[in-house]
Design an enzyme around this catalytic site. Structure first.
Site, PDB file in Angstrom:
ATOM      1  N   GLY A  13      56.972  33.679  37.326  1.00  0.00           N
ATOM      2  CA  GLY A  13      55.622  34.246  37.437  1.00  0.00           C
ATOM      3  C   GLY A  13      55.619  35.746  37.196  1.00  0.00           C
ATOM      4  N   SER A  77      53.539  30.106  43.887  1.00  0.00           N
ATOM      5  CA  SER A  77      52.162  29.642  44.126  1.00  0.00           C
ATOM      6  C   SER A  77      51.305  30.043  42.930  1.00  0.00           C
ATOM      7  CB  SER A  77      51.548  30.293  45.380  1.00  0.00           C
ATOM      8  OG  SER A  77      50.200  29.874  45.536  1.00  0.00           O
ATOM      9  N   TYR A 147      43.720  28.179  48.513  1.00  0.00           N
ATOM     10  CA  TYR A 147      44.686  29.296  48.452  1.00  0.00           C
ATOM     11  C   TYR A 147      44.772  30.003  49.798  1.00  0.00           C
ATOM     12  CZ  TYR A 147      46.942  33.526  46.573  1.00  0.00           C
ATOM     13  OH  TYR A 147      47.789  34.573  46.320  1.00  0.00           O
ATOM     14  N   LYS A 151      48.005  30.002  52.326  1.00  0.00           N
ATOM     15  CA  LYS A 151      48.728  31.246  52.613  1.00  0.00           C
ATOM     16  C   LYS A 151      48.717  31.542  54.109  1.00  0.00           C
ATOM     17  CE  LYS A 151      50.157  32.793  48.528  1.00  0.00           C
ATOM     18  NZ  LYS A 151      51.553  33.134  48.246  1.00  0.00           N
ATOM     19  N   THR A 177      47.299  43.194  42.313  1.00  0.00           N
ATOM     20  CA  THR A 177      48.398  43.857  41.590  1.00  0.00           C
ATOM     21  C   THR A 177      48.296  43.508  40.111  1.00  0.00           C
ATOM     22  OG1 THR A 177      49.742  43.639  43.584  1.00  0.00           O
ATOM     23  CG2 THR A 177      50.921  44.129  41.565  1.00  0.00           C
ATOM     24  N   ARG A 188      41.861  36.842  35.756  1.00  0.00           N
ATOM     25  CA  ARG A 188      41.747  37.960  36.693  1.00  0.00           C
ATOM     26  C   ARG A 188      41.043  39.137  36.040  1.00  0.00           C
ATOM     27  NH1 ARG A 188      47.647  37.306  38.533  1.00  0.00           N
ATOM     28  NH2 ARG A 188      47.467  36.600  40.662  1.00  0.00           N
TER      29      ARG A 188
HETATM   30  N1  UDP Z   1      35.770  39.814  38.107  1.00  0.00           N
HETATM   31  C1  UDP Z   1      34.800  40.202  37.196  1.00  0.00           C
HETATM   32  N2  UDP Z   1      34.982  39.864  35.888  1.00  0.00           N
HETATM   33  C2  UDP Z   1      36.065  39.180  35.435  1.00  0.00           C
HETATM   34  C3  UDP Z   1      37.059  38.792  36.369  1.00  0.00           C
HETATM   35  C4  UDP Z   1      36.883  39.123  37.696  1.00  0.00           C
HETATM   36  O1  UDP Z   1      33.800  40.829  37.551  1.00  0.00           O
HETATM   37  O2  UDP Z   1      36.150  38.920  34.216  1.00  0.00           O
HETATM   38  C5  UDP Z   1      35.602  40.189  39.509  1.00  0.00           C
HETATM   39  C6  UDP Z   1      35.693  39.044  40.514  1.00  0.00           C
HETATM   40  O3  UDP Z   1      34.429  38.424  40.703  1.00  0.00           O
HETATM   41  C7  UDP Z   1      36.174  39.774  41.748  1.00  0.00           C
HETATM   42  C8  UDP Z   1      37.064  40.879  41.195  1.00  0.00           C
HETATM   43  O4  UDP Z   1      36.659  41.060  39.845  1.00  0.00           O
HETATM   44  O5  UDP Z   1      35.103  40.346  42.454  1.00  0.00           O
HETATM   45  C9  UDP Z   1      38.549  40.596  41.236  1.00  0.00           C
HETATM   46  O6  UDP Z   1      38.745  39.308  40.733  1.00  0.00           O
HETATM   47  P1  UDP Z   1      40.179  38.698  40.457  1.00  0.00           P
HETATM   48  O7  UDP Z   1      39.965  37.363  39.801  1.00  0.00           O
HETATM   49  O8  UDP Z   1      41.028  39.676  39.715  1.00  0.00           O
HETATM   50  O9  UDP Z   1      40.875  38.479  41.868  1.00  0.00           O
HETATM   51  P2  UDP Z   1      40.412  38.423  43.399  1.00  0.00           P
HETATM   52  O10 UDP Z   1      40.575  39.808  43.900  1.00  0.00           O
HETATM   53  O11 UDP Z   1      38.987  37.950  43.502  1.00  0.00           O
HETATM   54  O12 UDP Z   1      41.350  37.448  44.002  1.00  0.00           O
END
Ligand code: UDP
Length: 318
Positions: A13, A77, A147, A151, A177, A188
């Site tokens: 990962g 995970s 998740y 955890k 991160t 993400r």
């Molecule tokens: N997010 C966004 N646009 C994207 C991907 C994520 O606005 O294309 C937002 C998501 O709704 C969250 C934040 O960015 O509020 C971080 O999302 P991520 O999926 O990176 O991880 P999380 O911190 O939610 O586990």
């Protein structure tokens, strides 16, 4: 640690592979295991001729025995919301049976143990910034619960193996991160924004973009984890960058780095998306003498080459 044999689960990962690199450069032998459900062997390709690295395709939800090891890092995970929502049951299993199996290995061999926990244990936090003593605000039956609760179960299991069996355990609560080797399609924020900006596509903002996150560059995180693994601390320690960004501010930072005038489009906010997140790192600072060094701008610059290569591979249909 003197030169040791170290087991890393989730070795293929994003964080697992960076951890393997760091452990090898400290002089250890590393046994990396992964079931490759979200990991990618490309992340370990540079270790092909490394004689101190051994990879095994292993699903840790089944009992397994890697032989005598001195330390176990449990990083297996699915970790991005897109992945753990797709692999819900698998995520529950790896965070329960998988964690118990790795704890049994540590118990059997008298090995140290460090578990990759998460800021998701705080859910949609009512305490801000998040301190380790906060028990969290988690929806136990919502989509993210596969998740979050796995955890949280893992934290209970790790604490119990310390309490009942005297295993030398450590719990790191990892905040958002990023860096090279993030899967380009993991959904993400940083991977989406970097890929979208480099493709010249609009950046997708979920909700109004005023929710916040705090982004830690991978090398800072790995430094903190290694320090924790060598410490006497058994209670959870937050490792993350305490500088808080709204999602909109983060989108603008990516746009200004990539330097193209990509638009911003708004999309619906996923259910139970935490409204804010920022680590209180007082414990990491005082117990470990750790603080992050890499700014978001610098970390994005260091990630640019990797994401550019991902976009080029995509264009060439590789
Ligand atoms: N997010 C966004 N646009 C994207 C991907 C994520 O606005 O294309 C937002 C998501 O709704 C969250 C934040 O960015 O509020 C971080 O999302 P991520 O999926 O990176 O991880 P999380 O911190 O939610 O586990």
């Amino acid at each position: 640690m003197a030169s040791n044999i170290v087991l890393v689960t989730g070795a293929a990962g994003f964080l697992g592979s960076h951890l393997c690199d760091a452990l090898l450069s400290e002089g250890h032998q590393v046994v990396g295991v992964d079931n490759l459900s979200t990991g990618n062997l490309n992340n370990l390709a540079h270790l092909k001729s490394e004689r101190r690295f051994f990879f095994e395709h292993t699903d840790i939800t089944q009992s397994f025995d890697p032989g005598k090891v001195d330390y176990v890092f449990n990083f297996a995970s699915p970790a991005s919301p897109v992945d753990y929502l797709r692999l819900g049951i698998e995520t529950l299993l790896v965070g329960s049976a998988g964690t118990l199996h790795t704890l049994e290995i540590a118990k059997k061999y008298g090995a140290g143990f460090l578990h990759a926990s998460t800021s998701e244990c705080y859910g949609d936090p009512l305490v801000h910034p998040q301190v380790e003593s906060y028990w969290g605000n988690v929806n136990p039956i919502g989509p993210r619960s596969v998740y979050d609760e796995a955890k949280r179960f893992s934290e209970a299991a790790v604490s119990a193996y310390h309490r009942y069996h005297g295993v030398n355990t450590h719990l790191v609560r990892i905040f958002n991160t990023y860096g090279p080797r993030l899967q380009p399609n993991d959904g993400r924020l940083i991977s989406n924004f970097m890929m979208q900006a480099l493709r010249g596509e609009p950046l997708t903002i979920y909700g109004d973009g005023l929710q916040t996150r705090s982004f830690c560059y991978c090398s800072d995180l790995i430094d903190g984890i290694l320090l924790l693994s060598k410490s006497d601390e058994h209670d959870p320690v937050n490792i993350g960058n305490p500088i808080e960004w709204t999602i909109l501010e983060c989108a603008k930072e990516v746009q200004s780095l990539v330097g193209v005038g990509s638009e911003i489009v708004f999309r619906p906010l996923p259910q139970d998306d935490p409204t804010r997140r920022r680590p209180d790192i007082t414990r990491a600072q005082t117990l470990l003498g750790w603080a992050p060094k890499v700014s978001l701008r610098e970390g994005l610059e260091r990630s640019l080459e990797y994401f550019t290569a991902c976009v080029e591979r995509e264009k060439a249909h590789i």
